[in-house]
Structure formats: C-alpha cells, structure tokens
Design a protein around this motif. Structure first.
Motif, PDB file in Angstrom:
ATOM      1  N   VAL A 299      47.679  49.678  43.688  1.00 49.06           N
ATOM      2  CA  VAL A 299      46.869  49.552  42.464  1.00 49.06           C
ATOM      3  C   VAL A 299      46.653  50.930  41.861  1.00 49.06           C
ATOM      4  CG1 VAL A 299      44.639  48.869  41.522  1.00 49.06           C
ATOM      5  CG2 VAL A 299      45.732  47.481  43.312  1.00 49.06           C
ATOM      6  N   VAL A 302      42.301  49.512  37.295  1.00 42.91           N
ATOM      7  CA  VAL A 302      41.785  48.165  37.033  1.00 42.91           C
ATOM      8  C   VAL A 302      40.929  48.232  35.780  1.00 42.91           C
ATOM      9  CG1 VAL A 302      40.372  46.277  37.919  1.00 42.91           C
ATOM     10  CG2 VAL A 302      41.701  47.692  39.515  1.00 42.91           C
ATOM     11  N   ILE A 311      45.364  44.760  35.648  1.00 40.40           N
ATOM     12  CA  ILE A 311      45.598  45.684  36.764  1.00 40.40           C
ATOM     13  C   ILE A 311      46.986  46.306  36.613  1.00 40.40           C
ATOM     14  CG2 ILE A 311      45.802  45.871  39.297  1.00 40.40           C
ATOM     15  CD1 ILE A 311      43.973  43.299  39.343  1.00 40.40           C
ATOM     16  N   VAL A 313      49.965  48.174  38.490  1.00 40.57           N
ATOM     17  CA  VAL A 313      50.451  48.351  39.869  1.00 40.57           C
ATOM     18  C   VAL A 313      51.675  49.260  39.880  1.00 40.57           C
ATOM     19  CG1 VAL A 313      51.315  47.173  41.921  1.00 40.57           C
ATOM     20  CG2 VAL A 313      49.598  46.058  40.456  1.00 40.57           C
TER      21      VAL A 313
END
Lengths: 353, 261
Positions: A299, A302, A311, A313
């Motif tokens: 991650v 957020v 989110i 990634v």
C-alpha cells in the motif's frame, strides 16, 4: 419502457466528414444510425469533433461532399437548420434577451403560425413540465443559470421537434446544480420519448443519459456501444481511460496468466499472444490478506472518500495500481497486501496506443 | 487646508476652461437676440433677427432636417444589414470591407467631395439634386452607424442568437427582425443619433457639393456670416443650437444608460 410513446424521427448520418477551409479535418467520415426515441450521446474531449457532428445533423454545418443526413429516410442534407424541425439546446442557451420566458418558449410556435390561444396552452404545458411556474413574464437576465437552462430546453421541445439536439447543455452550470439537472433532464427525455443527440465531455452525464454512447477522439469515432459495453469492454486504451478510471497494465502473457512483478494473475481469454495491454477497473480489484501465492503489493497511499476509499498499490504491476475498496477495510501505507482480481473483469486491449 | 486650496484651484481651472468654451457660445446667442450688438444688450432684446433668419433661410433648415432624416434612413437600411453580414461572416474579406467603410473618417470631407464631383459631376440632374448631398452625407456617416452596431453585436453573441432563432424555424429575414435588431437596439439608437447630429452639422463636404438651390443649414450659416449683419448670423447660430443640443443630450443619455447595463 414498453408503455412509453415513441416520438421523433429515426436518423441516419451517412459518410459525413468535415474539412474546414484551411484544410484542417474536424471530423473524419462517420456513419451512424440513431433509432427513433433513442438518446445517443457523443462523448469525447474538446476538439474531438463531437460538436461538429452535432452541427452537421442540425444543419448548422455542411458535411463534405458525399455526406448525407437522413431524417426518417428523407435526405435533408441540403436543408438549412430552419427547415429541419430540430429542437436545439445550445451551450450558451442562446435565449432571446428581448423576450420574456413565455415568449422565448413560444417563439418556435409563433414562427409556425400557431394561433395565440393554442400557443399559450402549449407554453403553459411546458412551463409545468420544466418546473418554471411563476417565471413566465420574467426577462431572461432575471433568471438563474439553472432556470435559463430549463427555458432553453422548454423552447426546444415546444415545437415537437423530430430530434432534440443538446450541445453540452449543463457545462455552464456549477457542479451541484449540474448533477441535479442531469437527473431532471434524464427523466424529461424518458417522459418525452423523443429522439435525442446529446454532446458532452462529461462521462458521468454520458453514462446516465445515453441509451448508446459514441466515444470520439481526434475527429473520429473510437467506439459505439451501450454505457455498459463502453465501460466494461472498451475498444482501446483511449476509451478505457476516458470513460471511468482504469489501470492499464502492460505485461507478458504466459499461457493463461499475466506475468506481473507482484505475482501471476489468471486471465479469462488471452488468444494467441504473448504480450498484453490489460485494463482493470479499480472497483474490480479486491484487497485480501497477503497470500502465499498469487498477486501481492504494498500500500502506497489511502485516500478516504466517504462512500469508498481509493488505495494506491505499488509493486504489484509495472505501474502503481489504483484500487477502489469498500470503506470498511482497514489498511495503511507500507502494509503488504494481496490483490484478488476476477479473471473475467480483466479486459485485454489492442496493443497499439 | 492644503487639500481645500488644491480643490479650489482645480475648480477655478475647470470653470475657466468651461468659460473659455461657453462664453463665445453665450455671446453669440446673446447677439442673436440683441437689437444692436454694437450698442450692447441695453439696446433691447428682440426676436426680429430670428424671424428674419426664418424668412431667409427656412429652406436650408428644412433641407438640413430632410437630408439628416434621409441619411438616417439610408444608413439604417444599409448599415444594419451590412454590420450584421460583416459580423456574422467575419474573416479577412469582412475586415477589409470594414476598413473601406471606415476610410471616410480619415479622409478630409473636401477630398471626398472632390471625388464625388469628379465621378458624378457629369450626371447633371443627379449633380443638381438633393440626392447628391445625401450621397455625400451617407458616405461620411455610414462608418459611425456600422461601427456602433458592430460594437453592440460583439457584446450580445449575435451568432448564437441567430442560430437559436434558426433552430426554431425562423428564416433569415425573420431572425433579423425578431431577434437581431431588437437586441442591437442600443447600438442602433446611438448610431442613429450620431448620424443625425453629424449630418445636421456637416459643412466641409456639403459646401463643396452644394448648388445655390441645395443649401443646408451650415452652408447657409457660412453664407450669412459672410453677407449678413452680425445679429442675423448670430440668430441663425441660435437656431442651430436649439436643433442640435437636444440631440447631443440624448446621445449622452443613451451612452450612459448603455454603460449601466
């Protein structure tokens, strides 16, 4: 839908292109069929030729030689706009400042020689339909933006046109009002059941209003389809990125899997190729505990957006993946997570551009 | 204290400049109603000179009014459609035409008159009629009409209005009458007043073009300055003032109203 009365003409745009006097090609030759009472949305960034196409249908521009515009099979290519019985809503509304709201709405009927009493009745009907009660005697400069928009719509609809043409009718309004009027406009179009062409650069408008969407780019049609088709099975990378958010992943294919830096991801149908450009919508990616095998990533950030969270990634694919996750999932930056993607929701796009 | 002194000095200066312009006008008007100007106002006040002017020059006054109205009619009928066409069409050709129409602003009236005489002097009956002077006035005033109408077109998005009316089924002339002209009204009005005022006061060009039978008010004025007693010439000026000042005031008023919108 089945009980709805159908109005307006069926349209055919045949081989219509537009090259301006200085040689610039605003619209490559395009052919389109628009069914009676269908709402067709022309969607694309500015300069994509959508307004030019609309103006050719309206009769405000002539197509290049060879192009034809047919209303219910009748060739109207050589007819100017005033002979085509179209209702048009302009981006600037083009309301007449020298007339009241009622006179604006009734102008097309007056031109058609409709008697005063009949005209007043029709205007009253439209005032109710477009929620303009009490404003009939106002001057245009005494109206708010939203009211002006509704007058423009009522004026265009009053003449019972063969087709309603809307050129970015909501663009001049602020965001909240735009959203509300979009809903009103949608139910009005369904109530009227009239053939309509709606030009916009806003994909949310296109999704909500269109029976079918024509996505345009650089003067050419990129894809024609229902909102669902356009969204779930975009024809190319441009459509995928223009309509909604999309992760576009370039990766090698090993049989039935995408080979990604964060692991192997199964896909439904690859065909005989070994390199893919794949589209994955952010809301189709699920977040799971980091598995022993399968796709994983870290991650990066957020962003909480109330109804969902976005989110980012890293490490899973060659680019950072955008994931729209439910607002209840708790993850934090730096955490290692697993990603689950339904193979069916991965769409392989043509390799070029 | 210092501000007050500055204010008073500024006021005095302004009044002085105003007086420099206004006193000759006032004296001239006074001269027109004085029995004998050289003996001064104590010689008595009279309207006999005004009456005499009317007797001698009523024809030129009527001629000026008719020519002004005729000029207005032509500039309206030709100028508004011309402005509409130039504005809607746009492009290089339209710019060129606009420049040509505007040219009379830069060319001395005498030169225009000379050109008209050279070109049409041979057409005897045209040369001798009022139409000859009317033609000169139209050439001279047309840019003012076209420009002020085009200026208002630029502020009201004429192209959209025109397309809007067309989409509702209106033919070109109908759009022009129903939508274009009413919305251009402030510019048309301003242009009209300017045309009438300029036509009434035009001297250079008219002086060259006139014949003994086609004199306008300003030409008659020059005539009376040269050949009549001072009181008559002044009374004539007085009549001119009475005609022109309401027009100037109206022009100012409309200009201000236009700015408020």
């Amino acid at each position: 839908m089945s009980t709805m009365t159908r109005h307006g003409a069926a349209l055919k745009v045949e081989n219509c292109g537009k090259t301006f006097a200085d040689g610039t090609c605003a619209l490559a030759r395009a052919t389109l069929d628009i069914a009676q009472s269908e709402t067709l949305v022309l969607l694309g960034p500015s300069g994509c030729g959508k307004t030019t196409l609309l103006r050719i249908v309206a009769g405000l521009e002539n197509p290049d030689a060879g192009g034809r515009v047919l209303f219910d099979g009748k060739d109207l290519t050589r007819q100017p706009i005033e002979k085509r019985n179209v209702g048009m809503v302009f981006q600037s509304y083009a309301l007449f400042p020298n007339m009241t709201v009622a006179d604006n709405i009734g102008y097309g009927l007056k031109i058609r020689g409709v008697k005063r009493a009949e005209r007043a009745a029709r205007v009253a009907e439209l005032v109710v339909l477009t929620n303009l009660g009490g404003l009939e005697d106002r001057r245009i400069d005494q109206l708010s933006g939203g009211q002006r928009q509704r007058v423009a719509l009522a004026r265009a609809v009053a003449i019972r046109p063969s087709v309603l043409l809307l050129d970015e009718p909501l663009t001049a309004l602020d965001a909240a009002l735009r959203e509300r009027l979009r809903g009103e406009l949608n139910s009005l179009l369904r109530t009227l059941g009239i053939t309509a062409i709606y030009v916009t650069h806003d994909q949310a408008e296109a999704m909500e209003l269109g029976d079918r969407i024509v996505v345009m780019r650089k003067g050419a049609i990129a894809q024609i389809g229902t909102p669902r088709e356009i969204y779930f099975t975009p024809a190319d990378r441009f459509v995928a990125e223009f309509v909604g958010a999309a992760n576009i992943i370039e990766a090698p294919i090993d049989g039935t899997h995408l080979v990604l830096p964060g692991g192997r991801q199964p896909i439904a149908d690859s065909g005989p190729r070994n390199q893919a450009v794949a589209m994955v919508r952010p809301e189709t990616i699920g977040i799971v505990e980091a598995p022993a095998s399968g796709l994983t990533g870290v991650v990066d950030s957020v962003r909480f957006a109330g109804d969902r969270q976005r989110i980012i990634v890293r490490g899973a694919a060659s680019i950072p993946l955008t994931v729209d996750a439910p607002n209840t999932i708790k993850v934090h930056a730096g955490e290692r997570i697993g990603l689950s993607i339904e193979p069916n929701s991965i769409r392989l796009l043509p390799a070029e551009g | 204290m210092r501000d007050r002194i500055i204010f008073i000095l500024q006021l005095l200066f302004t009044l002085l400049v105003a007086a420099f312009l206004a006193v000759p006008a006032a004296l001239s008007i006074a001269a027109g109603v004085t029995v004998n100007y050289f003996r001064g106002i104590q010689s008595g006040i009279t309207l006999q000179w005004v009456a005499q002017v009317w007797e001698l020059y009523a024809g030129t006054i009527m001629a000026s009014i008719l020519i002004a109205l005729g000029t207005l009619a032509v500039t309206l009928v030709v100028g508004i459609p011309a402005a509409y066409a130039l504005y809607v069409r746009g492009g290089r050709l339209a710019r060129l035409v606009e420049e040509i129409i505007t040219l009379p602003l830069a060319i001395p009236g005498l030169a225009i008159a000379l050109a008209l005489l050279l070109t049409y002097g041979g057409f005897g009956s045209f040369r001798r009629s009022w139409l000859f002077i009317l033609a000169g006035h139209v050439i001279f005033t047309m840019p003012f009409m076209v420009r002020s109408v085009m200026a208002v077109f630029a502020t009201i998005d004429v192209k959209s209005l025109d397309e809007g009316a067309a989409s509702l089924g209106a033919a070109p002339w109908r759009r022009f009458i129903d939508v274009i002209v009413p919305n251009a009204a402030p510019g048309i009005l301003a242009g009209s007043l300017m045309v009438v005022t300029l036509s009434l006061g035009e001297f250079n060009l008219t002086w060259m073009l006139h014949t003994p039978l086609t004199k306008t008010l300003p030409v008659g004025l020059a005539d009376s300055y040269a050949s009549m007693r001072l009181e008559v010439a002044s009374a004539y000026t007085l009549i001119f003032f009475v005609m022109i000042i309401p027009l100037l005031v109206a022009m100012q008023w409309i200009g201000e109203r236009g700015n408020l919108r």
